[in-house]
Structure formats: C-alpha cells, structure tokens
Motif scaffolding. Structure first.
Motif, PDB file in Angstrom:
ATOM      1  N   LEU A 145      25.841 -53.274 103.323  1.00 45.80           N
ATOM      2  CA  LEU A 145      26.618 -54.240 102.620  1.00 45.80           C
ATOM      3  C   LEU A 145      27.079 -55.203 102.624  1.00 45.80           C
ATOM      4  O   LEU A 145      27.711 -56.346 102.319  1.00 45.80           O
ATOM      5  N   LEU A 146      27.539 -54.853 104.064  1.00 43.29           N
ATOM      6  CA  LEU A 146      29.220 -55.050 104.881  1.00 43.29           C
ATOM      7  C   LEU A 146      28.303 -56.797 105.138  1.00 43.29           C
ATOM      8  O   LEU A 146      29.404 -57.926 104.833  1.00 43.29           O
ATOM      9  N   GLN A 147      27.176 -56.199 105.510  1.00 39.70           N
ATOM     10  CA  GLN A 147      26.545 -58.155 106.075  1.00 39.70           C
ATOM     11  C   GLN A 147      26.231 -59.326 104.833  1.00 39.70           C
ATOM     12  O   GLN A 147      27.060 -60.148 104.900  1.00 39.70           O
ATOM     13  N   ALA A 148      25.762 -58.749 103.994  1.00 40.60           N
ATOM     14  CA  ALA A 148      25.870 -59.289 102.356  1.00 40.60           C
ATOM     15  C   ALA A 148      27.567 -60.021 102.621  1.00 40.60           C
ATOM     16  O   ALA A 148      27.366 -61.337 101.720  1.00 40.60           O
ATOM     17  N   ALA A 149      28.093 -58.967 101.868  1.00 45.28           N
ATOM     18  CA  ALA A 149      29.333 -58.786 101.987  1.00 45.28           C
ATOM     19  C   ALA A 149      30.073 -60.248 103.186  1.00 45.28           C
ATOM     20  O   ALA A 149      30.731 -61.686 102.408  1.00 45.28           O
ATOM     21  N   ARG A 150      29.760 -60.348 104.065  1.00 44.46           N
ATOM     22  CA  ARG A 150      30.178 -61.700 104.914  1.00 44.46           C
ATOM     23  C   ARG A 150      29.620 -62.791 104.555  1.00 44.46           C
ATOM     24  O   ARG A 150      30.190 -63.876 105.056  1.00 44.46           O
ATOM     25  N   GLY A 151      28.115 -63.089 104.532  1.00 41.41           N
ATOM     26  CA  GLY A 151      28.025 -64.082 104.200  1.00 41.41           C
ATOM     27  C   GLY A 151      28.094 -65.109 103.109  1.00 41.41           C
ATOM     28  O   GLY A 151      28.268 -65.911 103.160  1.00 41.41           O
ATOM     29  N   TYR A 152      28.291 -63.938 102.066  1.00 44.42           N
ATOM     30  CA  TYR A 152      28.652 -64.503 100.689  1.00 44.42           C
ATOM     31  C   TYR A 152      30.301 -64.912 100.943  1.00 44.42           C
ATOM     32  O   TYR A 152      30.408 -65.888 100.602  1.00 44.42           O
ATOM     33  N   PHE A 153      30.842 -63.801 101.782  1.00 37.09           N
ATOM     34  CA  PHE A 153      32.507 -64.378 101.632  1.00 37.09           C
ATOM     35  C   PHE A 153      32.572 -65.907 102.658  1.00 37.09           C
ATOM     36  O   PHE A 153      33.424 -66.212 102.238  1.00 37.09           O
ATOM     37  N   GLN A 154      31.607 -65.954 103.626  1.00 39.13           N
ATOM     38  CA  GLN A 154      32.257 -67.150 104.081  1.00 39.13           C
ATOM     39  C   GLN A 154      31.783 -68.177 103.399  1.00 39.13           C
ATOM     40  O   GLN A 154      32.185 -69.915 103.798  1.00 39.13           O
ATOM     41  N   LEU A 155      30.768 -68.108 102.106  1.00 40.33           N
ATOM     42  CA  LEU A 155      30.197 -70.030 101.591  1.00 40.33           C
ATOM     43  C   LEU A 155      31.532 -69.739 100.666  1.00 40.33           C
ATOM     44  O   LEU A 155      31.233 -71.161 100.153  1.00 40.33           O
ATOM     45  N   LEU A 156      32.554 -69.450 100.287  1.00 42.84           N
ATOM     46  CA  LEU A 156      33.264 -69.139  99.018  1.00 42.84           C
ATOM     47  C   LEU A 156      34.204 -69.858  99.388  1.00 42.84           C
ATOM     48  O   LEU A 156      34.573 -70.702 100.072  1.00 42.84           O
ATOM     49  N   PRO A 157      34.611 -70.884  98.198  1.00 44.74           N
ATOM     50  CA  PRO A 157      35.634 -71.885  98.464  1.00 44.74           C
ATOM     51  C   PRO A 157      37.291 -71.783  98.922  1.00 44.74           C
ATOM     52  O   PRO A 157      37.097 -70.020  98.230  1.00 44.74           O
ATOM     53  N   ASP A 158      38.312 -72.376  99.438  1.00 39.96           N
ATOM     54  CA  ASP A 158      39.354 -71.297  99.873  1.00 39.96           C
ATOM     55  C   ASP A 158      40.111 -71.168  98.639  1.00 39.96           C
ATOM     56  O   ASP A 158      40.193 -69.547  98.835  1.00 39.96           O
ATOM     57  N   ASP A 159      39.810 -71.275  97.112  1.00 44.74           N
ATOM     58  CA  ASP A 159      40.533 -70.228  96.269  1.00 44.74           C
ATOM     59  C   ASP A 159      40.366 -69.019  96.242  1.00 44.74           C
ATOM     60  O   ASP A 159      40.609 -68.047  96.177  1.00 44.74           O
ATOM     61  N   ARG A 160      38.474 -68.957  95.922  1.00 47.65           N
ATOM     62  CA  ARG A 160      37.845 -67.939  95.876  1.00 47.65           C
ATOM     63  C   ARG A 160      37.940 -66.627  96.970  1.00 47.65           C
ATOM     64  O   ARG A 160      37.963 -65.290  97.015  1.00 47.65           O
ATOM     65  N   ARG A 161      38.006 -67.368  98.463  1.00 51.22           N
ATOM     66  CA  ARG A 161      38.144 -66.273  99.521  1.00 51.22           C
ATOM     67  C   ARG A 161      39.752 -66.112 100.075  1.00 51.22           C
ATOM     68  O   ARG A 161      39.250 -65.011  99.993  1.00 51.22           O
ATOM     69  N   ALA A 162      40.714 -66.272  98.630  1.00 54.15           N
ATOM     70  CA  ALA A 162      42.060 -66.065  98.868  1.00 54.15           C
ATOM     71  C   ALA A 162      41.939 -65.024  97.819  1.00 54.15           C
ATOM     72  O   ALA A 162      42.936 -64.191  98.615  1.00 54.15           O
ATOM     73  N   ARG A 163      41.256 -64.461  97.038  1.00 56.63           N
ATOM     74  CA  ARG A 163      41.323 -63.825  95.870  1.00 56.63           C
ATOM     75  C   ARG A 163      40.073 -62.283  96.482  1.00 56.63           C
ATOM     76  O   ARG A 163      40.368 -61.002  95.748  1.00 56.63           O
ATOM     77  N   PHE A 164      39.243 -62.566  97.179  1.00 54.82           N
ATOM     78  CA  PHE A 164      38.290 -61.771  97.572  1.00 54.82           C
ATOM     79  C   PHE A 164      38.377 -60.472  98.083  1.00 54.82           C
ATOM     80  O   PHE A 164      39.504 -60.917  99.388  1.00 54.82           O
ATOM     81  N   ARG A 165      37.781 -59.557  97.377  1.00 58.01           N
ATOM     82  CA  ARG A 165      38.270 -58.266  98.295  1.00 58.01           C
ATOM     83  C   ARG A 165      37.285 -57.252  98.348  1.00 58.01           C
ATOM     84  O   ARG A 165      36.138 -57.309  97.738  1.00 58.01           O
ATOM     85  N   PHE A 166      36.611 -56.382  99.331  1.00 56.80           N
ATOM     86  CA  PHE A 166      35.816 -55.314  99.856  1.00 56.80           C
ATOM     87  C   PHE A 166      37.026 -54.289  99.613  1.00 56.80           C
ATOM     88  O   PHE A 166      37.377 -53.838 101.116  1.00 56.80           O
ATOM     89  N   HIS A 167      36.713 -52.977  98.624  1.00 58.95           N
ATOM     90  CA  HIS A 167      36.723 -51.773  99.082  1.00 58.95           C
ATOM     91  C   HIS A 167      36.257 -50.545  99.301  1.00 58.95           C
ATOM     92  O   HIS A 167      35.117 -50.573  98.658  1.00 58.95           O
ATOM     93  N   HIS A 168      36.462 -49.878 100.361  1.00 64.46           N
ATOM     94  CA  HIS A 168      35.166 -48.945 100.693  1.00 64.46           C
ATOM     95  C   HIS A 168      35.756 -47.552 100.033  1.00 64.46           C
ATOM     96  O   HIS A 168      37.377 -47.108 100.590  1.00 64.46           O
ATOM     97  N   ILE A 169      34.853 -46.763  99.622  1.00 67.64           N
ATOM     98  CA  ILE A 169      35.226 -45.951  99.228  1.00 67.64           C
ATOM     99  C   ILE A 169      34.928 -44.302 100.079  1.00 67.64           C
ATOM    100  O   ILE A 169      33.979 -44.476  99.780  1.00 67.64           O
ATOM    101  N   SER A 170      35.999 -43.079  99.942  1.00 69.06           N
ATOM    102  CA  SER A 170      35.506 -42.891 101.262  1.00 69.06           C
ATOM    103  C   SER A 170      36.176 -41.114 101.482  1.00 69.06           C
ATOM    104  O   SER A 170      36.591 -41.375  99.914  1.00 69.06           O
ATOM    105  N   THR A 171      36.207 -40.588 101.974  1.00 68.48           N
ATOM    106  CA  THR A 171      36.607 -39.104 101.537  1.00 68.48           C
ATOM    107  C   THR A 171      37.699 -38.565 102.978  1.00 68.48           C
ATOM    108  O   THR A 171      37.821 -38.644 104.278  1.00 68.48           O
ATOM    109  N   ASP A 172      37.771 -37.392 101.986  1.00 68.69           N
ATOM    110  CA  ASP A 172      39.574 -36.601 102.981  1.00 68.69           C
ATOM    111  C   ASP A 172      38.764 -36.172 103.534  1.00 68.69           C
ATOM    112  O   ASP A 172      38.667 -35.217 104.931  1.00 68.69           O
ATOM    113  N   GLU A 173      37.216 -35.819 104.254  1.00 70.60           N
ATOM    114  CA  GLU A 173      36.444 -34.289 104.982  1.00 70.60           C
ATOM    115  C   GLU A 173      36.177 -35.411 105.824  1.00 70.60           C
ATOM    116  O   GLU A 173      35.521 -34.833 107.080  1.00 70.60           O
TER     117      GLU A 173
END
Length: 352
Positions: free
Chosen positions: A107-135
C-alpha cells in the motif's frame, strides 16, 4: 475530501466510514478484502449514500491499490486493514506477516507512486494515516507508567510484532521518500459491530447463552478501554489536523483488569436480562494463560488532547451498558456470525 479507508468493513474501519460520511460529510472509498472479520452489515446504512463507494480488493495487490487511487481521485488514505487477533497470530503467524507487513509495504508503494504524480496543490493536501495499536510498546507494570509517543517498541506477540514492523515502514517512507504520513496507536476498542471473538462481545454473547465466561490466567491483566466511536473521532482529527511525521496515542483513560471487565458484563446482563439460574458470575472460569500474555497496557493521550482538542466522550460504564444494549437489540447482525463461523471450542479463546 475523498478518503480511501482500507479495512472499512471491519470493526474500527466501519466506525470510521460511518463517522466520515454521516457526521463529517466526507466521501469515502472503502477497500476491503472481506476476510472473516469483515461484515457487510457494518456499513449497510451507507450502501445507498452517494458519498460512499466499496471495492473488494486485497491491499497486497499493489496495482489494484494504485488503480483505485487513480480512478477515485483519492485525497487521503486511512490504513486500517490488518489481522488483529492475538490468539490467531499465535496459531498462524504467516497471515499476520503477509497482511500487516507485506500488505502495508504494498500500500505504501502504491501511495508513493500515486503521490508523486499528483499536481502540487493536491500533493499539499494528501495524507497517509496508518492506524496501529498500543501493543507495539510491550507491557507495563501494574499501576506504573503510561505509554507515550516516545515509548520504545517492545512487541511480544506475532500480532504486535507485525504491527510494529508496519509502523516502522510507514515512518521510513515518510523520512526516505517524503510521503506525508501520520500514525496513531490506540488502546483496546469496544462498542457496536465488534466481531464475536473479541473479549467484550464474546463475554456478552456467552453470558446471554449461559455459557462459560473464560478468563485467561487469574484475570489480573489490565487494558485501557476506548469506545470505538471516540476512536473514530480521534482518527479523523489525526488525519485532518495532525502534523505529518508525527504519531498520536489514543486512549480512553479506562483501565480495567480483564476479570473486572467480565464481572461488570455479568452484572449488567443480570440487571438487563435476569437469569433464572442466578448471577452470571457463576459462569466465570479461569483457563490456562496464553503464551507471552502482556500484563498491562495504558495510554497517555495528552498529545492528541492538547494538540487536536480530542476528548473521549464515553466513560467505560456508560459505554459498556450501551454496547450490551446494542447486542441485545441486534441479534440479526451477530447470530449468523456466531452460528456459521465459530465452534464452541473457538469461542473459548479470548483476546486481551
């Protein structure tokens, strides 16, 4: 925003989807493989909503993930898809390595490739939020200390080790490739639509059926309990307002021993649906402890509370009562799951 939610048909993911669409008015693209713990009924109320779309796909399929991002014009990703049951990770760790580590990498690799091709205004808004655990932080002594965002990682089960690895991958993709990520680690969740193998719904349903209420060891293990709707609000805040490259701990300030949780459930069931056989505490049984069972988890949520203004709205007492009421009123959701997917032996295994 148009937000892609992986694992959006699971317990926490479906709560996130409902909150984003129904409460905040965002557009959600739910990507879920629909494994055993994913239930269509958890997002049924969104099915006809024009702000909700569903794709049945595997996060390990990098090309498919990139294709969805491009086709849907995704502006942010919330990554919740994961194998999450500790007992299952002990019995079969391979699925946890594949989904939690390799799936996150894909998923990170896909998001990286997608993010690199976004125009500047959309790159500025893009976020990848990873949800994890206290364990991922390991265990704490009874009554001493709390997990903070700087607590060293010390995972002790195949599940927590796989989540720790995925956390490190996410942060590495931020520092190495400039992917704008945020990360959150939460305490134990409970609430409506939780799959019946987890501690609280298992005890509720076993109590309804007058079946044994199995507790690992002596029941002294302590967890901090967080209502899933409070968690969904926190996750949306982290995505929309959190600082990139930062992690945020999310906890409910509701530490309880496993035995105390089971006793409270028994007492509430006795109050709400009395048993002719007497108190359901008679059903409590102690079973052999599981390997590597961490003694205590507890979250310090100061950072998200001070930086983002989040506060848990549910006390454990009110939240647990509401949760039991939900299971009593929604047999049509959980009865097919319980009948079709679990034997009595499997229902004897608990998490927490």
């Amino acid at each position: 925003m148009k937000i892609m939610v992986t694992g959006g048909s699971g317990f926490i993911g479906s709560a996130v989807c409902r909150h984003l669409v129904l409460d905040l008015g965002h557009s959600v693209v739910n990507v879920d493989k629909m494994t055993y713990a994913a239930t269509p009924g958890s997002t049924e109320m969104l099915a006809a909503n024009p702000d909700y779309r569903f794709h049945r796909l595997d996060i390990c399929d990098r090309d498919a993930m990139l294709g969805v991002m491009q086709m849907e014009g995704i502006e942010a990703i919330m990554h919740l898809a994961a194998e999450s049951h500790v007992d299952r990770s002990i019995d079969g760790p391979g699925a946890f390595v594949e989904t939690n580590i390799l799936g996150t990498f894909s998923l990170l690799q896909a998001a990286r490739g997608y993010f690199q091709l976004l125009p500047d205004d959309r790159r500025a808004r893009f976020r990848f939020h990873h949800i994890s655990t206290d364990e991922v932080f390991g265990e704490l002594p009874l009554g001493e200390g709390l997990f903070t965002e700087t607590t060293p990682y010390r995972p002790s089960s195949p599940y927590s080790a796989s989540k720790a690895a995925s956390d490190h991958l996410v942060m590495a993709w931020h520092h190495t490739y400039g992917l704008p990520v945020v990360l959150s680690n939460c305490s134990n969740n409970y609430g409506p639509y939780q799959f019946p193998e987890k501690l609280i719904p298992l005890m509720i349903l076993n109590g309804l059926d007058e079946r044994p209420l199995p507790v690992y060891g002596t029941g002294e293990n302590v967890r901090d309990w967080l209502h899933v709707e409070d968690h969904a609000r926190a996750l949306a805040l982290v995505l929309l307002k959190g600082r990139t490259g930062q992690s945020y701990n999310v906890g409910g300030h509701n530490e309880r021993s496993n035995l105390a949780v089971v006793e409270t459930i028994a007492d509430l069931l006795d109050e709400m649906l009395p048993s002719r056989a007497g108190s359901r505490r008679r059903l409590i049984s102690f079973v052999g402890d599981r390997p590597g069972h961490d003694l205590r988890y507890a979250i310090d949520a100061t950072k998200i509370e001070t930086e983002l203004g989040w506060k848990a709205r549910h006390s454990f007492e009110t939240g647990l009562r509401e949760t039991i009421s939900w299971y009593l009123a929604n047999r049509n959701w959980w009865e097919p799951l319980r009948a079709a997917r679990y034997s009595g032996e499997r229902l004897g295994k608990v998490s927490s």
